[in-house]
Design an enzyme around this catalytic site. Structure first.
Site, PDB file in Angstrom:
ATOM      1  N   CYS A  72      64.394 -70.824  -4.955  1.00 20.95           N
ATOM      2  CA  CYS A  72      64.304 -70.058  -6.202  1.00 20.95           C
ATOM      3  C   CYS A  72      65.406 -68.999  -6.254  1.00 20.95           C
ATOM      4  O   CYS A  72      65.533 -68.185  -5.330  1.00 20.95           O
ATOM      5  CB  CYS A  72      62.933 -69.386  -6.302  1.00 20.95           C
ATOM      6  SG  CYS A  72      62.794 -68.248  -7.703  1.00 20.95           S
ATOM      7  N   CYS A  75      63.984 -65.148  -6.109  1.00 19.83           N
ATOM      8  CA  CYS A  75      63.367 -64.573  -4.912  1.00 19.83           C
ATOM      9  C   CYS A  75      64.410 -63.734  -4.161  1.00 19.83           C
ATOM     10  O   CYS A  75      65.619 -63.930  -4.337  1.00 19.83           O
ATOM     11  CB  CYS A  75      62.849 -65.681  -4.006  1.00 19.83           C
ATOM     12  SG  CYS A  75      61.354 -66.500  -4.610  1.00 19.83           S
ATOM     13  N   HIS A 118      56.924 -64.880  -5.442  1.00 18.03           N
ATOM     14  CA  HIS A 118      57.149 -66.057  -6.275  1.00 18.03           C
ATOM     15  C   HIS A 118      55.860 -66.621  -6.844  1.00 18.03           C
ATOM     16  O   HIS A 118      55.860 -67.198  -7.943  1.00 18.03           O
ATOM     17  CB  HIS A 118      57.856 -67.139  -5.436  1.00 18.03           C
ATOM     18  CG  HIS A 118      58.218 -68.374  -6.200  1.00 18.03           C
ATOM     19  ND1 HIS A 118      59.411 -68.509  -6.873  1.00 18.03           N
ATOM     20  CD2 HIS A 118      57.542 -69.544  -6.395  1.00 18.03           C
ATOM     21  CE1 HIS A 118      59.449 -69.700  -7.457  1.00 18.03           C
ATOM     22  NE2 HIS A 118      58.341 -70.342  -7.181  1.00 18.03           N
ATOM     23  N   ASN A 158      58.680 -65.349 -21.197  1.00 20.14           N
ATOM     24  CA  ASN A 158      58.135 -66.691 -21.401  1.00 20.14           C
ATOM     25  C   ASN A 158      57.428 -67.094 -20.116  1.00 20.14           C
ATOM     26  O   ASN A 158      58.021 -66.998 -19.037  1.00 20.14           O
ATOM     27  CB  ASN A 158      59.245 -67.709 -21.680  1.00 20.14           C
ATOM     28  CG  ASN A 158      60.035 -67.387 -22.929  1.00 20.14           C
ATOM     29  OD1 ASN A 158      59.526 -66.772 -23.840  1.00 20.14           O
ATOM     30  ND2 ASN A 158      61.286 -67.807 -22.960  1.00 20.14           N
ATOM     31  N   HIS A 171      59.174 -63.537 -14.257  1.00 19.80           N
ATOM     32  CA  HIS A 171      60.355 -62.851 -14.774  1.00 19.80           C
ATOM     33  C   HIS A 171      60.352 -62.857 -16.294  1.00 19.80           C
ATOM     34  O   HIS A 171      59.598 -63.599 -16.928  1.00 19.80           O
ATOM     35  CB  HIS A 171      61.642 -63.523 -14.269  1.00 19.80           C
ATOM     36  CG  HIS A 171      61.947 -64.832 -14.941  1.00 19.80           C
ATOM     37  ND1 HIS A 171      61.227 -65.990 -14.706  1.00 19.80           N
ATOM     38  CD2 HIS A 171      62.892 -65.169 -15.865  1.00 19.80           C
ATOM     39  CE1 HIS A 171      61.716 -66.974 -15.443  1.00 19.80           C
ATOM     40  NE2 HIS A 171      62.721 -66.505 -16.163  1.00 19.80           N
TER      41      HIS A 171
END
Length: 347
Positions: A72, A75, A118, A158, A171
């Protein structure tokens, strides 16, 4: 709050926000990145019939798409795996998007990471972390709005693959538009016409009416009220207003700022309890702030939160009438949606 500024390997800015004034976040980005995207990669065009602005950003086709959790980019960096955030830990981080829709003269796009964890979500943050996110939204709004050419700052989140999210890490994004968006332009025009016709402020009257009538109120604090709008477009849609009208986040008063984390977290947790789902409820959460220039004096800062899910096993698709004609058809009465959102309140 402490803000620490740094640069990524390709020159993009990154900011760390910490509650502890002694936090140290000076970590270099060791990745062999090329130059940041050229502003020429984005273009704003005007629809000749509607007058709406459309952003052309073809380079975004190459953006990161559903990476595995151990790769990711949001992260913290670890030994042997450098991410978009060089620090090995952080509280809240904001950086320029590597694949921006808007750049240079066409504006700016930033990513805001709410937590290094995460596998969590905004609704699982504590009130102190939520307050730090609010402080970061406020700081970025003030800085971006002061830039030449920026007409509107938009902070939003979103969540969920159903929304189209391509990165699972908790996020949001912050856009600095070089134009006033179509929705805000329509809103300010309606408010201005109401002022000219009646002498009153339409935002204030809507909030007062909803609080007095009560059937669509979802929750009410000392400084905030959340309600399902009378003509809701989405099956579950909530608007959150501060009682004291202000144009944007930097103008928000201390009392409303202090109460916001509790109210907002409760709203998000209710959304997660709406349906019997194996995962969290998908949603869009959007701050509506006054544009630069005309329309600021009468505008009211507010947050709009909605989900694309209408039942546990059905999504609300924007089909022919909504996508083709912007004529929304709602499957749930707003009064029933508000009743359900009251029903799932924290005990």
């Amino acid at each position: 709050m402490k803000r620490t500024s740094s640069r990524l390997a390709d020159g993009r800015e990154i900011f760390y926000y910490d509650r502890d004034d002694g936090a140290a976040r000076a970590f270099p980005d060791t990745r062999p990145l090329g130059a940041a995207p050229s502003p020429a990669t984005s273009e704003v065009r005007r629809d000749p019939l509607l007058g709406d602005a459309v952003v052309i950003a073809a380079h975004r086709q190459a953006r990161t798409y559903h990476p595995p959790a151990d790769d990711c980019p949001l992260c913290p960096s670890t030994e042997g795996r450098a991410s978009e955030i060089p620090a090995p830990d952080y509280e809240v981080a904001v950086f320029e998007n590597r694949f921006p829709s808007l750049a240079g003269d066409t504006g700016r796009c930033e990513v805001i990471c709410f937590t290094p964890d995460h596998r969590t979500s905004f609704s699982e943050l504590d009130e102190e972390r939520a307050a730090l996110v609010l402080a970061a939204w406020t700081d970025r709004t003030a800085e971006l709005a002061a830039r030449d050419g920026v007409r509107q700052v938009y902070c939003f989140e979103n969540r969920g693959t159903e929304i189209g999210v391509t990165l699972a890490h908790p996020h949001g994004q912050i856009y600095a538009f070089p134009f006033v968006t179509a929705r805000t332009a329509r809103m300010t025009a309606t408010v201005a016409a109401h002022r000219e016709r009646t002498g009153g402020n339409l935002f204030e009257e809507v909030l007062a009416s909803e609080r007095a009538e009560g059937t669509r109120v979802v929750l009410e604090g000392e400084h905030w009220t959340a309600f399902v709008p009378y003509a809701a477009r989405w099956p579950y849609e909530v608007h959150l207003y501060p009682h004291q009208r202000v144009p944007d986040l930097p103008a928000l008063g201390d009392a409303a700022r202090a109460e916001f984390p509790r109210v907002y977290l409760e709203l998000l947790r209710r959304f997660d309890r709406l349906f019997d789902l194996p995962g969290p409820t998908p949603y869009i959460s959007a701050w509506h702030q006054a544009p630069a220039g005309d329309g600021r004096a009468d505008f009211a800062l507010h947050l709009e939160l909605f989900t694309v899910r209408r039942t546990a096993d059905k999504l609300k698709y924007l089909a022919g009438t909504e996508s083709g004609m912007e004529a929304y058809m709602n499957d749930v009465r707003p009064e029933d949606a508000a009743a359900r959102l009251r029903e799932v309140a924290s005990r």
